[in-house]
Design a protein around this motif. Structure first.
Motif, short mmCIF file in Angstrom:
data_model
loop_
_atom_site.label_atom_id
_atom_site.label_comp_id
_atom_site.label_asym_id
_atom_site.label_seq_id
_atom_site.Cartn_x
_atom_site.Cartn_y
_atom_site.Cartn_z
N THR A 190 46.05 59.83 -5.05
CA THR A 190 45.64 58.64 -5.53
C THR A 190 44.52 58.77 -6.60
O THR A 190 43.96 57.59 -6.77
N GLY A 191 44.27 59.71 -7.14
CA GLY A 191 43.63 59.93 -8.29
C GLY A 191 43.52 61.37 -8.94
O GLY A 191 44.23 62.41 -8.43
N PHE A 202 41.37 55.24 -10.82
CA PHE A 202 42.22 56.55 -10.69
C PHE A 202 41.73 57.91 -10.91
O PHE A 202 41.99 58.94 -10.69
N SER A 203 40.49 57.69 -10.82
CA SER A 203 39.48 58.96 -11.08
C SER A 203 39.96 59.86 -12.09
O SER A 203 39.98 61.14 -12.11
N SER A 220 50.47 55.10 -2.96
CA SER A 220 49.68 56.78 -2.97
C SER A 220 49.49 56.44 -1.31
O SER A 220 49.57 57.62 -0.59
N VAL A 221 48.78 55.54 -0.79
CA VAL A 221 48.51 55.38 0.86
C VAL A 221 49.70 55.11 1.57
O VAL A 221 50.20 56.00 2.62
N GLY A 272 45.87 48.45 -10.21
CA GLY A 272 45.81 49.62 -9.99
C GLY A 272 45.54 49.99 -8.52
O GLY A 272 46.12 50.99 -8.02
N LEU A 273 44.68 49.27 -7.97
CA LEU A 273 44.54 49.28 -6.58
C LEU A 273 45.38 49.16 -5.80
O LEU A 273 45.82 49.83 -4.70
N LEU A 274 46.27 47.95 -6.11
CA LEU A 274 47.51 47.57 -5.41
C LEU A 274 48.36 48.75 -5.50
O LEU A 274 49.13 48.97 -4.46
N LEU A 275 48.52 49.48 -6.50
CA LEU A 275 49.54 50.47 -6.59
C LEU A 275 49.29 51.69 -5.84
O LEU A 275 50.29 52.21 -5.30
#
Length: 343
Positions: free
Chosen positions: A190-191, A291-292, A178-179, A170-173
């Motif tokens: 981003t979330g 992803f909040s 997103s960034v 998830g962080l990688l995606l």
């Protein structure tokens, strides 16, 4: 004509052989589910009592509070009672559907869960449907053409994704999509679940836009498990004599696969799919946190940080109860897929 007791005819006419088999099977599964739910209640109470931290101190952190006020709060939440009395009160209320009152939100736990449940059902429900369908399809094709390039590629990708932690993926995606990295622009939020300023069809599209990355994370990890289980089950069935007989009758290979091999290979996969459906209630705590996403996973993370014992216990009961119910439904479905089960 006289039939002896030991003859096949006598066995076929013996009353109650099959008439009572399924009710006994059903009673056994229902009894097992009831015992499991009781074990969940006991575990949910004592397991989270070993968490470090004082809930009252956590709630009053940063607020000047006297010793008398602290004692009043402990009495208000029942924390001054003996442990055995706290346990009996908890079980009595839980059996009536009362999961207590949250320490930090000062609201009934049931209402908090009901408020967050739709977001979790939406996210994980869509993900489970997608990765179950993709995993079944690719697992069937890989097994039927095992040893080929497609099988090796599918199996390799599935093993890789199954071993990847969901939060890391998830962080990688988020970093990539997103960034944005290099020429790849940030395409997705981003979330969160919504932007907050859309209505009507635009709101639906906005929610779908926010769902892309968390759903993709869950699908990437989940389909791999479904594919590998379905592939292994179908490979076990492919050497069966009944498939040779079906081919000898002139059935096309696709019909042999769809009508004979796949239905008999579904039992282990059905169990796993129902377990995954049980996960729909729990969601994915790590993915929702990354992803909040405003679902039960994020709520569980908030409850653990206090610790908010009633909320943690209530969520644990809901999560475990969903798993038990889905396992029970899978057991009840087995006799429909394979008449030998429950006989």
């Amino acid at each position: 004509m006289t039939t002896t007791v030991g003859s096949p005819a006598g066995a076929a006419r013996r009353p109650g052989t099959t008439a009572t088999a399924y009710p006994r099977y059903l009673a056994g599964r229902l009894g097992g589910a009831a015992v499991s739910l009781l074990a969940v209640l006991v575990t949910s109470f004592f397991l989270f009592r070993v968490l470090p931290g004082d809930p009252v101190k956590a709630m009053t952190r940063g607020v000047p509070t006297s010793a008398g006020q602290m004692a009043t709060l402990r009495r208000q939440f029942g924390l001054d009672l003996p442990l055995w009395q706290q346990f009996t009160d908890y079980c009595a209320k839980a059996l009536t559907g009362d999961l207590g009152t949250s320490y930090q939100f000062r609201a009934p736990v049931g209402e908090l869960i009901a408020d967050k449940l739709p977001a979790t059902l939406l996210l994980t429900g869509v993900a489970v449907v997608l990765y179950s369908a993709v995993g079944l399809w690719l697992g069937t094709r890989s097994a039927w053409r095992h040893g080929g390039l497609g099988d090796k590629l599918n199996t390799g990708v599935a093993l890789t994704l199954w071993s990847v932690p969901s939060f890391w993926l998830g962080l990688l995606l988020i970093i990539v999509f997103s960034v944005g990295v290099g020429p790849v622009p940030g395409l997705f939020p981003t979330g969160g679940m919504e932007s907050g300023d859309e209505t009507g069809p635009a709101y639906v599209l906005d929610v779908a836009h926010h769902m892309v990355l968390p759903v993709l994370t869950l699908v990437a990890v989940g389909y791999a498990q479904t594919l590998l289980v379905m592939r292994a089950s179908l490979l076990d069935e492919m050497g069966g004599d009944y498939l040779t007989t079906a081919r000898a009758k002139g059935l096309r290979d696709d019909l042999v696969r769809r009508r004979h091999a796949v239905p008999n290979a579904l039992l282990p996969t059905v169990t796993m799919i129902f377990i995954n459906l049980g996960h729909v209630a729990a969601g994915s705590i790590l993915v929702e946190t990354v992803f909040s996403w405003p679902g039960l996973g994020g709520l569980f993370y908030q409850a653990l940080s206090v610790p908010d014992l009633p909320l943690v216990q209530g969520l644990f009961v809901v999560f475990a109860g969903a798993m038990i119910v889905m396992n029970l439904l899978a057991d009840l479905l087995y006799p429909l897929l394979d008449p030998r089960v429950g006989r």
